[in-house]
Design an enzyme around this catalytic site. Structure first.
Site, PDB file in Angstrom:
ATOM      1  N   ARG A 110     -15.713  -2.252 -34.703  1.00  0.00           N
ATOM      2  CA  ARG A 110     -16.882  -1.660 -34.081  1.00  0.00           C
ATOM      3  C   ARG A 110     -17.040  -0.618 -33.535  1.00  0.00           C
ATOM      4  O   ARG A 110     -18.433   0.164 -33.881  1.00  0.00           O
ATOM      5  CB  ARG A 110     -18.309  -3.070 -34.052  1.00  0.00           C
ATOM      6  CG  ARG A 110     -18.267  -4.057 -34.908  1.00  0.00           C
ATOM      7  CD  ARG A 110     -19.362  -4.906 -35.084  1.00  0.00           C
ATOM      8  NE  ARG A 110     -18.952  -5.267 -36.123  1.00  0.00           N
ATOM      9  CZ  ARG A 110     -18.706  -7.164 -35.750  1.00  0.00           C
ATOM     10  NH1 ARG A 110     -18.083  -8.138 -34.403  1.00  0.00           N
ATOM     11  NH2 ARG A 110     -19.296  -8.142 -36.484  1.00  0.00           N
TER      12      ARG A 110
ATOM     13  N   HIS B 278       6.460   0.867 -22.815  1.00  0.00           N
ATOM     14  CA  HIS B 278       5.066   1.535 -22.605  1.00  0.00           C
ATOM     15  C   HIS B 278       3.788   1.129 -23.973  1.00  0.00           C
ATOM     16  O   HIS B 278       3.146   1.201 -24.173  1.00  0.00           O
ATOM     17  CB  HIS B 278       4.867   3.215 -22.347  1.00  0.00           C
ATOM     18  CG  HIS B 278       5.158   3.277 -21.513  1.00  0.00           C
ATOM     19  ND1 HIS B 278       5.835   3.652 -20.537  1.00  0.00           N
ATOM     20  CD2 HIS B 278       3.822   4.532 -20.116  1.00  0.00           C
ATOM     21  CE1 HIS B 278       5.899   4.400 -19.930  1.00  0.00           C
ATOM     22  NE2 HIS B 278       4.562   4.512 -19.525  1.00  0.00           N
TER      23      HIS B 278
ATOM     24  N   HIS C  37      -0.377  10.401 -24.556  1.00  0.00           N
ATOM     25  CA  HIS C  37      -0.013   8.868 -23.903  1.00  0.00           C
ATOM     26  C   HIS C  37      -0.701   8.316 -24.755  1.00  0.00           C
ATOM     27  O   HIS C  37      -1.397   7.263 -24.513  1.00  0.00           O
ATOM     28  CB  HIS C  37       1.091   8.949 -23.093  1.00  0.00           C
ATOM     29  CG  HIS C  37      -0.094   8.675 -22.339  1.00  0.00           C
ATOM     30  ND1 HIS C  37      -1.359   8.398 -21.732  1.00  0.00           N
ATOM     31  CD2 HIS C  37       0.960   8.977 -20.703  1.00  0.00           C
ATOM     32  CE1 HIS C  37      -1.515   8.372 -20.531  1.00  0.00           C
ATOM     33  NE2 HIS C  37      -0.825   9.381 -19.260  1.00  0.00           N
TER      34      HIS C  37
ATOM     35  N   LEU D  94       1.804   0.707 -14.994  1.00  0.00           N
ATOM     36  CA  LEU D  94       3.062   1.354 -15.133  1.00  0.00           C
ATOM     37  C   LEU D  94       2.583   2.991 -14.965  1.00  0.00           C
ATOM     38  O   LEU D  94       2.094   3.228 -14.119  1.00  0.00           O
ATOM     39  CB  LEU D  94       3.426   1.835 -16.713  1.00  0.00           C
ATOM     40  CG  LEU D  94       4.202   0.595 -17.715  1.00  0.00           C
ATOM     41  CD1 LEU D  94       4.170   0.454 -19.155  1.00  0.00           C
ATOM     42  CD2 LEU D  94       5.301   0.226 -17.416  1.00  0.00           C
TER      43      LEU D  94
ATOM     44  N   ASN E 121      -1.735   3.858 -24.629  1.00  0.00           N
ATOM     45  CA  ASN E 121      -2.342   4.224 -22.743  1.00  0.00           C
ATOM     46  C   ASN E 121      -2.621   4.595 -22.112  1.00  0.00           C
ATOM     47  O   ASN E 121      -3.034   5.746 -22.373  1.00  0.00           O
ATOM     48  CB  ASN E 121      -0.213   4.228 -22.360  1.00  0.00           C
ATOM     49  CG  ASN E 121       0.648   3.796 -23.085  1.00  0.00           C
ATOM     50  OD1 ASN E 121       1.911   4.424 -23.432  1.00  0.00           O
ATOM     51  ND2 ASN E 121       0.968   2.479 -22.628  1.00  0.00           N
TER      52      ASN E 121
ATOM     53  N   ASP F  93       7.543  11.613 -20.018  1.00  0.00           N
ATOM     54  CA  ASP F  93       5.829  10.914 -18.832  1.00  0.00           C
ATOM     55  C   ASP F  93       6.813  10.388 -18.108  1.00  0.00           C
ATOM     56  O   ASP F  93       6.714   9.825 -17.012  1.00  0.00           O
ATOM     57  CB  ASP F  93       5.207  10.361 -19.364  1.00  0.00           C
ATOM     58  CG  ASP F  93       4.569   9.869 -18.557  1.00  0.00           C
ATOM     59  OD1 ASP F  93       3.743  10.304 -17.651  1.00  0.00           O
ATOM     60  OD2 ASP F  93       3.237   8.879 -18.278  1.00  0.00           O
TER      61      ASP F  93
ATOM     62  N   ASP G  60       9.613   4.190 -25.090  1.00  0.00           N
ATOM     63  CA  ASP G  60      11.050   3.599 -24.536  1.00  0.00           C
ATOM     64  C   ASP G  60      11.039   2.121 -24.887  1.00  0.00           C
ATOM     65  O   ASP G  60      11.511   1.639 -24.178  1.00  0.00           O
ATOM     66  CB  ASP G  60      10.238   4.150 -23.094  1.00  0.00           C
ATOM     67  CG  ASP G  60       8.958   3.592 -22.580  1.00  0.00           C
ATOM     68  OD1 ASP G  60       8.430   3.101 -22.927  1.00  0.00           O
ATOM     69  OD2 ASP G  60       9.056   3.809 -21.046  1.00  0.00           O
TER      70      ASP G  60
END
Length: 387
Positions: free
Chosen positions: A232, A256, A221, A311, A224, A279, A253
């Site tokens: 840097r 996310h 994912h 989440l 996330n 997920d 969705d």
């Protein structure tokens, strides 16, 4: 009884055909041809499904899904897997990797034993082709809702216990590259045929590159539960986005990942390395309320699944992800379809089982509209949904 399906176009995983005719019998594709080549059989033992304006394509493969229809894959019972499989089939998903969540080791071992018994059973609905281990080898700082008390440092011996409990059915494992022993575990898991996906990680660029050199082939994912991008120290996210050989999951969705970042992901990963996932948790397809993710409760409201504001998976389905992606990225359906079919099949090594339509293969396919909306879903020759 043979069934003939007609549509406006067919994308078989490689090329596009116009005015296709697909003939299926006993859950297998018996023939594919174009109406320009020959017509439709006019004999009594054929039924016909007409899908005007739609494009036929391989059924979707979800490599990251925890549950649906009120059930979690870690229940690992025939009843749970049947409910999940039937729901997924109704939404265009023909196969999936049953995805675990971090739990006490003994609990995970029992779940893996139960899941292994459900694989290759040839039951109706979406097929669990293998298992995705999401946990326990994750970063504490980027764990999301994975219980911190059950996270473990990478260990070849622990991995082998998990692999053996699953009877070798583990096909994908999420791993945080910065953890001690991660590079060695990545190499060991790869040698046993398990694909390693970097994620739930605060890894630097150098740490991520070491995992890739050891065999990691995908990212979990993207965006996330990853170290924030810095100009840097690009870290794991910068490395995922700039390593052309690496596949990268995305939860599309609108919760996310912002649509603008979906466009960025599409531009850098493209048709060959992007993978759309859900997920999804047990709440998927269910009313709002409290549901279980593994061994802990998750609140679902307004299309968001969360635990204490963090989440906790999603209530997304891949047919909805396809629609969202077409809208967010400005892509065509033909450009987007590899992200749910060919790419996850190639990444997991299931190219013979999913991701393409061919004579002699399983009759697992979808029909989608120009905007990506699901028109019909056929899994194992059975129509699970049709609009």
């Amino acid at each position: 009884m043979r069934t003939v399906v007609t549509a406006a176009a067919l994308w078989d995983g490689t090329a596009l055909m116009h005015d296709p005719v697909v003939e299926m019998e006993d859950g297998i594709i018996a023939a594919i041809w174009s109406l320009k080549e020959r017509g439709i059989p006019e004999i009594s033992d054929h039924s016909k499904i007409t899908l005007p304006g739609a494009t036929l394509a391989p059924s979707f493969l979800d490599v990251h899904i925890h549950g649906a229809a009120g059930h979690d894959v870690m229940e690992a019972t025939p009843e749970a897997l049947t409910a999940i499989s039937n729901f997924l089939a109704s939404r265009g998903t023909g196969s999936f990797l049953a995805t675990t969540v971090t739990a006490p080791l003994d609990t995970t071992l029992r779940s893996l034993e139960g899941l292994a018994a459900q694989i290759n059973q040839n039951k109706p609905g979406a097929r669990p082709l293998g298992i995705h281990l999401e946990g326990p080898f994750l970063s504490h700082s980027k764990r999301g809702v994975h219980p911190p008390e059950h996270l473990l440092d990478p260990s070849i011996s622990t991995f082998d216990r998990l692999f053996e409990a699953a009877e070798g059915q583990v096909r994908l494992m999420t791993l945080a590259p910065e953890l001690p022993g991660a590079t060695e575990l990545a190499a060991h898991a790869t040698s046993r045929g398990v694909r390693v996906s970097v994620g739930h990680s605060n890894a630097t660029t150098a740490e991520t590159l070491r995992a890739i050199a050891a065999g990691a082939s995908s990212a979990t994912h993207t965006f996330n539960a990853m170290r924030v991008l810095d100009h840097r120290e690009p870290g794991i996210l910068g490395t995922v986005l700039t390593t052309d050989s690496l596949y990268a999951e995305l939860i599309c969705d609108g919760v996310h990942v912002d649509p603008a970042m979906v466009k960025l992901w599409w531009r850098v990963k493209g048709r060959d390395r992007g993978i759309l996932i859900t997920d999804a948790i047990s709440a998927t397809g269910m009313p709002e309320g409290e549901y279980m993710l593994g061994g802990f409760p998750v609140q679902v409201a307004n299309g968001r699944a969360s635990l204490n504001g963090v989440l906790a998976g999603s209530v997304l389905t891949l047919d909805r992800a396809l629609c969202n992606f077409v809208a967010y990225a400005g892509a065509t359906v033909e450009d987007a379809l590899p992200l749910l079919t060919r790419n996850p099949a190639a990444m997991t090594g299931f190219g013979d089982e999913a991701g393409s339509l061919h004579v002699g293969g399983r009759a697992d396919f979808v029909a989608v509209a120009e905007d990506g909306a699901l028109v019909a879903s056929v899994v194992g020759g059975k129509v699970f949904s049709q609009k």
